[in-house]
Design a protein around this motif. Structure first.
Motif, PDB file in Angstrom:
ATOM      1  N   LEU A 138       0.843  -1.197   0.000  1.00  0.00           N
ATOM      2  CA  LEU A 138       0.000   0.000   0.000  1.00  0.00           C
ATOM      3  C   LEU A 138       0.871   1.237   0.000  1.00  0.00           C
ATOM      4  O   LEU A 138       1.950   1.244   0.578  1.00  0.00           O
ATOM      5  CB  LEU A 138      -0.889   0.006   1.248  1.00  0.00           C
ATOM      6  N   HIS A 139       0.415   2.291  -0.637  1.00  0.00           N
ATOM      7  CA  HIS A 139       1.110   3.573  -0.613  1.00  0.00           C
ATOM      8  C   HIS A 139       0.232   4.570   0.134  1.00  0.00           C
ATOM      9  O   HIS A 139      -0.848   4.924  -0.334  1.00  0.00           O
ATOM     10  CB  HIS A 139       1.377   4.087  -2.031  1.00  0.00           C
ATOM     11  N   TYR A 140       0.692   4.992   1.308  1.00  0.00           N
ATOM     12  CA  TYR A 140       0.002   6.001   2.101  1.00  0.00           C
ATOM     13  C   TYR A 140       0.673   7.348   1.867  1.00  0.00           C
ATOM     14  O   TYR A 140       1.803   7.412   1.395  1.00  0.00           O
ATOM     15  CB  TYR A 140       0.095   5.659   3.600  1.00  0.00           C
ATOM     16  N   HIS A 141       0.005   8.427   2.241  1.00  0.00           N
ATOM     17  CA  HIS A 141       0.589   9.767   2.109  1.00  0.00           C
ATOM     18  C   HIS A 141       1.875   9.896   2.914  1.00  0.00           C
ATOM     19  O   HIS A 141       2.785  10.611   2.529  1.00  0.00           O
ATOM     20  CB  HIS A 141      -0.408  10.840   2.564  1.00  0.00           C
ATOM     21  N   ASP A 142       1.966   9.162   4.031  1.00  0.00           N
ATOM     22  CA  ASP A 142       3.140   9.275   4.903  1.00  0.00           C
ATOM     23  C   ASP A 142       4.125   8.123   4.738  1.00  0.00           C
ATOM     24  O   ASP A 142       5.002   7.928   5.549  1.00  0.00           O
ATOM     25  CB  ASP A 142       2.701   9.403   6.362  1.00  0.00           C
ATOM     26  N   GLY A 143       3.999   7.322   3.702  1.00  0.00           N
ATOM     27  CA  GLY A 143       4.964   6.251   3.473  1.00  0.00           C
ATOM     28  C   GLY A 143       4.334   4.981   2.933  1.00  0.00           C
ATOM     29  O   GLY A 143       3.179   4.947   2.549  1.00  0.00           O
ATOM     30  N   ARG A 144       5.131   3.923   2.919  1.00  0.00           N
ATOM     31  CA  ARG A 144       4.763   2.631   2.352  1.00  0.00           C
ATOM     32  C   ARG A 144       4.379   1.682   3.475  1.00  0.00           C
ATOM     33  O   ARG A 144       4.909   1.740   4.571  1.00  0.00           O
ATOM     34  CB  ARG A 144       5.976   2.126   1.584  1.00  0.00           C
ATOM     35  N   SER A 145       3.457   0.771   3.204  1.00  0.00           N
ATOM     36  CA  SER A 145       3.016  -0.189   4.199  1.00  0.00           C
ATOM     37  C   SER A 145       2.600  -1.464   3.485  1.00  0.00           C
ATOM     38  O   SER A 145       2.394  -1.476   2.279  1.00  0.00           O
ATOM     39  CB  SER A 145       1.837   0.379   4.997  1.00  0.00           C
ATOM     40  N   ALA A 146       2.468  -2.545   4.237  1.00  0.00           N
ATOM     41  CA  ALA A 146       2.030  -3.804   3.658  1.00  0.00           C
ATOM     42  C   ALA A 146       1.081  -4.496   4.618  1.00  0.00           C
ATOM     43  O   ALA A 146       1.136  -4.298   5.826  1.00  0.00           O
ATOM     44  CB  ALA A 146       3.226  -4.700   3.372  1.00  0.00           C
ATOM     45  N   THR A 147       0.213  -5.308   4.051  1.00  0.00           N
ATOM     46  CA  THR A 147      -0.704  -6.121   4.838  1.00  0.00           C
ATOM     47  C   THR A 147      -0.933  -7.414   4.080  1.00  0.00           C
ATOM     48  O   THR A 147      -0.604  -7.515   2.892  1.00  0.00           O
ATOM     49  CB  THR A 147      -2.043  -5.382   5.087  1.00  0.00           C
ATOM     50  N   SER A 148      -1.467  -8.423   4.735  1.00  0.00           N
ATOM     51  CA  SER A 148      -1.790  -9.643   4.003  1.00  0.00           C
ATOM     52  C   SER A 148      -2.877  -9.308   2.995  1.00  0.00           C
ATOM     53  O   SER A 148      -3.780  -8.525   3.277  1.00  0.00           O
ATOM     54  CB  SER A 148      -2.230 -10.751   4.961  1.00  0.00           C
ATOM     55  N   GLY A 149      -2.770  -9.849   1.817  1.00  0.00           N
ATOM     56  CA  GLY A 149      -3.699  -9.514   0.741  1.00  0.00           C
ATOM     57  C   GLY A 149      -4.890 -10.446   0.715  1.00  0.00           C
ATOM     58  O   GLY A 149      -4.751 -11.610   0.384  1.00  0.00           O
TER      59      GLY A 149
ATOM     60  N   ALA B   8      -6.867 -10.630   9.021  1.00  0.00           N
ATOM     61  CA  ALA B   8      -5.675 -10.219   9.775  1.00  0.00           C
ATOM     62  C   ALA B   8      -6.133  -9.386  10.967  1.00  0.00           C
ATOM     63  O   ALA B   8      -7.088  -8.622  10.874  1.00  0.00           O
ATOM     64  CB  ALA B   8      -4.718  -9.406   8.902  1.00  0.00           C
ATOM     65  N   VAL B   9      -5.428  -9.548  12.086  1.00  0.00           N
ATOM     66  CA  VAL B   9      -5.788  -8.841  13.311  1.00  0.00           C
ATOM     67  C   VAL B   9      -4.547  -8.175  13.888  1.00  0.00           C
ATOM     68  O   VAL B   9      -3.478  -8.793  13.959  1.00  0.00           O
ATOM     69  CB  VAL B   9      -6.385  -9.815  14.355  1.00  0.00           C
ATOM     70  N   GLU B  10      -4.680  -6.922  14.288  1.00  0.00           N
ATOM     71  CA  GLU B  10      -3.603  -6.218  14.977  1.00  0.00           C
ATOM     72  C   GLU B  10      -3.721  -6.585  16.458  1.00  0.00           C
ATOM     73  O   GLU B  10      -4.683  -6.212  17.117  1.00  0.00           O
ATOM     74  CB  GLU B  10      -3.762  -4.717  14.766  1.00  0.00           C
ATOM     75  N   LEU B  11      -2.767  -7.355  16.962  1.00  0.00           N
ATOM     76  CA  LEU B  11      -2.857  -7.871  18.330  1.00  0.00           C
ATOM     77  C   LEU B  11      -2.618  -6.798  19.387  1.00  0.00           C
ATOM     78  O   LEU B  11      -3.172  -6.858  20.475  1.00  0.00           O
ATOM     79  CB  LEU B  11      -1.876  -9.027  18.522  1.00  0.00           C
ATOM     80  N   ARG B  12      -1.761  -5.814  19.060  1.00  0.00           N
ATOM     81  CA  ARG B  12      -1.503  -4.682  19.961  1.00  0.00           C
ATOM     82  C   ARG B  12      -1.651  -3.400  19.155  1.00  0.00           C
ATOM     83  O   ARG B  12      -1.232  -3.343  17.996  1.00  0.00           O
ATOM     84  CB  ARG B  12      -0.085  -4.770  20.535  1.00  0.00           C
ATOM     85  N   PRO B  13      -2.238  -2.357  19.737  1.00  0.00           N
ATOM     86  CA  PRO B  13      -2.404  -1.098  18.991  1.00  0.00           C
ATOM     87  C   PRO B  13      -1.082  -0.609  18.398  1.00  0.00           C
ATOM     88  O   PRO B  13      -0.034  -0.667  19.036  1.00  0.00           O
ATOM     89  CB  PRO B  13      -2.919  -0.129  20.055  1.00  0.00           C
ATOM     90  N   GLU B  14      -1.137  -0.183  17.143  1.00  0.00           N
ATOM     91  CA  GLU B  14       0.016   0.360  16.399  1.00  0.00           C
ATOM     92  C   GLU B  14       1.101  -0.678  16.114  1.00  0.00           C
ATOM     93  O   GLU B  14       2.183  -0.322  15.664  1.00  0.00           O
ATOM     94  CB  GLU B  14       0.622   1.572  17.117  1.00  0.00           C
ATOM     95  N   ALA B  15       0.846  -1.974  16.360  1.00  0.00           N
ATOM     96  CA  ALA B  15       1.850  -3.011  16.119  1.00  0.00           C
ATOM     97  C   ALA B  15       1.791  -3.553  14.699  1.00  0.00           C
ATOM     98  O   ALA B  15       2.674  -4.286  14.278  1.00  0.00           O
ATOM     99  CB  ALA B  15       1.684  -4.153  17.110  1.00  0.00           C
ATOM    100  N   GLY B  16       0.761  -3.208  13.949  1.00  0.00           N
ATOM    101  CA  GLY B  16       0.602  -3.737  12.601  1.00  0.00           C
ATOM    102  C   GLY B  16      -0.155  -5.048  12.627  1.00  0.00           C
ATOM    103  O   GLY B  16      -0.239  -5.709  13.654  1.00  0.00           O
ATOM    104  N   PRO B  17      -0.718  -5.434  11.489  1.00  0.00           N
ATOM    105  CA  PRO B  17      -1.542  -6.646  11.439  1.00  0.00           C
ATOM    106  C   PRO B  17      -0.710  -7.910  11.517  1.00  0.00           C
ATOM    107  O   PRO B  17       0.453  -7.939  11.129  1.00  0.00           O
ATOM    108  CB  PRO B  17      -2.236  -6.537  10.090  1.00  0.00           C
ATOM    109  N   SER B  18      -1.330  -8.951  12.015  1.00  0.00           N
ATOM    110  CA  SER B  18      -0.739 -10.288  12.033  1.00  0.00           C
ATOM    111  C   SER B  18      -1.714 -11.226  11.365  1.00  0.00           C
ATOM    112  O   SER B  18      -2.918 -11.072  11.475  1.00  0.00           O
ATOM    113  CB  SER B  18      -0.482 -10.752  13.462  1.00  0.00           C
ATOM    114  N   SER B  19      -1.184 -12.185  10.663  1.00  0.00           N
ATOM    115  CA  SER B  19      -1.990 -13.232  10.056  1.00  0.00           C
ATOM    116  C   SER B  19      -1.515 -14.530  10.669  1.00  0.00           C
ATOM    117  O   SER B  19      -0.344 -14.871  10.555  1.00  0.00           O
ATOM    118  CB  SER B  19      -1.780 -13.233   8.549  1.00  0.00           C
TER     119      SER B  19
END
Length: 85
Positions: free
Chosen positions: A17-28, A65-76
């Protein structure tokens, strides 16, 4: 969404993903295509690729996908999702 990448260490594709503040990824998730616009937050629509707090997702909705802790990013399946290279 900018790209779908293959990661040989996972059985799921990674959505770049391309966000305004940088690049990110998640399970598709299935049915996600390059060029799709994704949303996140409490008011996001219930559809593949969007991110919402669990309390805002109706019972019976498939979650990939679920983010287990706030701001930790998603986990699959308990594994962090990171972009390759």
């Amino acid at each position: 969404m900018a790209a779908i990448e293959y990661d040989p260490n996972r059985n799921a594709r990674i959505a770049l993903l391309h966000y305004h503040d940088g690049r990110s990824a998640t399970s598709g998730p299935l049915r996600l295509e390059v060029g799709d616009l994704l949303a996140s937050g409490a008011g996001a629509e219930i559809r593949p690729g969007n991110a919402l707090p669990l309390r805002n997702i109706p019972s019976g909705t498939v979650v990939h996908a679920v983010e287990l802790r706030p701001e930790a990013g998603p986990s699959s399946a308990g594994r962090p999702v990171r972009p390759s290279s």
